[in-house]
Write an enzyme that holds these catalytic residues in place. Sequence first.
Site, PDB file in Angstrom:
ATOM      1  N   LYS A  89       0.858  -1.188   0.000  1.00  0.00           N
ATOM      2  CA  LYS A  89       0.000   0.000   0.000  1.00  0.00           C
ATOM      3  C   LYS A  89       0.893   1.236   0.000  1.00  0.00           C
ATOM      4  O   LYS A  89       1.700   1.441   0.907  1.00  0.00           O
ATOM      5  CB  LYS A  89      -0.895  -0.006   1.240  1.00  0.00           C
TER       6      LYS A  89
ATOM      7  N   ASP B 207      -2.167  10.476   3.674  1.00  0.00           N
ATOM      8  CA  ASP B 207      -3.569  10.127   3.869  1.00  0.00           C
ATOM      9  C   ASP B 207      -4.256  11.150   4.764  1.00  0.00           C
ATOM     10  O   ASP B 207      -4.131  11.109   5.985  1.00  0.00           O
ATOM     11  CB  ASP B 207      -3.687   8.733   4.484  1.00  0.00           C
TER      12      ASP B 207
ATOM     13  N   LYS C 106      -9.544  13.173   8.533  1.00  0.00           N
ATOM     14  CA  LYS C 106      -9.014  12.748   9.823  1.00  0.00           C
ATOM     15  C   LYS C 106      -8.933  13.932  10.792  1.00  0.00           C
ATOM     16  O   LYS C 106      -8.850  15.090  10.357  1.00  0.00           O
ATOM     17  CB  LYS C 106      -7.593  12.172   9.651  1.00  0.00           C
TER      18      LYS C 106
ATOM     19  N   ASP D 192       1.790   6.430   5.835  1.00  0.00           N
ATOM     20  CA  ASP D 192       0.775   5.501   5.344  1.00  0.00           C
ATOM     21  C   ASP D 192       1.243   4.735   4.113  1.00  0.00           C
ATOM     22  O   ASP D 192       0.506   3.899   3.585  1.00  0.00           O
ATOM     23  CB  ASP D 192      -0.535   6.243   5.049  1.00  0.00           C
TER      24      ASP D 192
ATOM     25  N   ARG E  65      -7.550  -0.266   1.383  1.00  0.00           N
ATOM     26  CA  ARG E  65      -8.115  -1.487   0.793  1.00  0.00           C
ATOM     27  C   ARG E  65      -8.598  -1.248  -0.642  1.00  0.00           C
ATOM     28  O   ARG E  65      -8.658  -2.172  -1.444  1.00  0.00           O
ATOM     29  CB  ARG E  65      -9.242  -2.001   1.684  1.00  0.00           C
TER      30      ARG E  65
END
Length: 489
Positions: free
Chosen positions: A261, A266, A273, A284, A347
């Site tokens: 990943k 992010d 966030k 990340d 994901r």
Amino acid sequence: MDFRTQIASFDALAGINADALILVLVGEELPAGIDPVVAALVKDAIKLGDFELKAGKVLSLQRAEGVKAPRLVLAAAGKATLKSARAAFQAALAQLKGRGAAHAATAFVGFEAMTDSLAEQFVLAAGDATYVYRHTKPSAPAEGKLQKLTLVLNKSEEGAAKAAKSGLTRGQAIGAGIELARECANRPGNYATPTYLGEQVKALGSSHGLKVEILDRKAVEKLGMGSFLSVAQGSDEPLRFIVARYDGAPKTQAPVVLVGKGITFDSGGISLKPGAEMDEMKFDMGGAASVIGTLRAVAELKPKLNLVVLIAACENMPSGRALKPGDVVTSMSGQTIEILNTDAEGRLVLCDALTYAERFKPAVVVDVATLTGACVIALGGVRSGMYASDDELAAALSAAGDAALDPCWRMPLDEEYDEGLKTNFADVANVGSRAGGSITAAKFLQRFAGKFRWGHLDIAGTAWKGGAAKGGTGRPVGLLTHFVLSQAK
């Protein structure tokens, strides 16, 4: 760092010529056969209350009488385990930090035998202790003058030299991979962009004879990677899909595939966030960093197998073009995904990479990702979460982690967890409830990994540290390298 070995009699350690002599002592009593000069110094220190033969105890002596090295560092390991030996050695190295010692010789006294694993950890502990990030901080202090480390082998022990050579070779390769992973992860998001990650892999390809292909947005669109594209669409930074191949075996041999990943920053996207500690979201891309580091280690060790590394790299940012909660996207596999939370983006890039992996007809695929805060809650920063499609693969990943002192813990994949990903508007939702969040994330990925043996490592708790020690750890390069090497056997 220059790593060497020296064969000497352990009853004459005081005569070793170095700027510093480090003795890692095992057991609650002085090991038999130790140099009488050193033994007298240890006993005197214990009598004075300056030292104990208990794990974690360290004593530094200058110009000790009868010892040729101007600095003598005693480090108690307690039990004769790999973990305790590494911890004691690192504690000893801390005593030398900034002291001007260019050459340190180290003897592990009281162990039954020198092993390749002990020699490997000798190298890795040194790399961890001396690493300093400087790329955007030129004012960072130098790590000291330590340039050479000698592993002292007991003259009376047969096979020590062979074991040490094997361990030092493997340790230096893994150490180089860990350092590369840390350097990639520690760079800020405005430096470590998807383009930068592609450049790092290209450089590895040039230096180690690897096949590298970097796909841009147009190529990714042609492949139909709608899920990956949906995450990248909110950022002005161009995405990259990185493919690298190490060919160490005939083409007929099915490759091991590692998927990383690569979210280089992010923000959470529209599901923004909280501001506190958002800076740490530059980490990340820890999964991408770790597979790049593993690629380097494997390329240097040259095992007889084929390895493919895939990295889906982009930013997750809020903008007028960004993915929205409630949107439905179509993955490369054809499955549709309802986006319930744009912060569950890892994901979404991984699922398309897993589908892409099918074309290699792999022997096994392992994806690596800083995927869920839920895994941090479950396992903290000690073990990575590990999921596997079969028991044999789970055992291999667990054994690799134990061998590398980079441990993982197997988590469940019960079918009942799929219930949380059901939705009225697509084949699958990208998140379930908070309960079992790391598991439902793995169950999401499993839907795209049905055509091969599959493992998943959630490294959200292990890829970096926060607080005063903030920085990338380079994990799980050690675990992954040991796993890949095990597949060559």
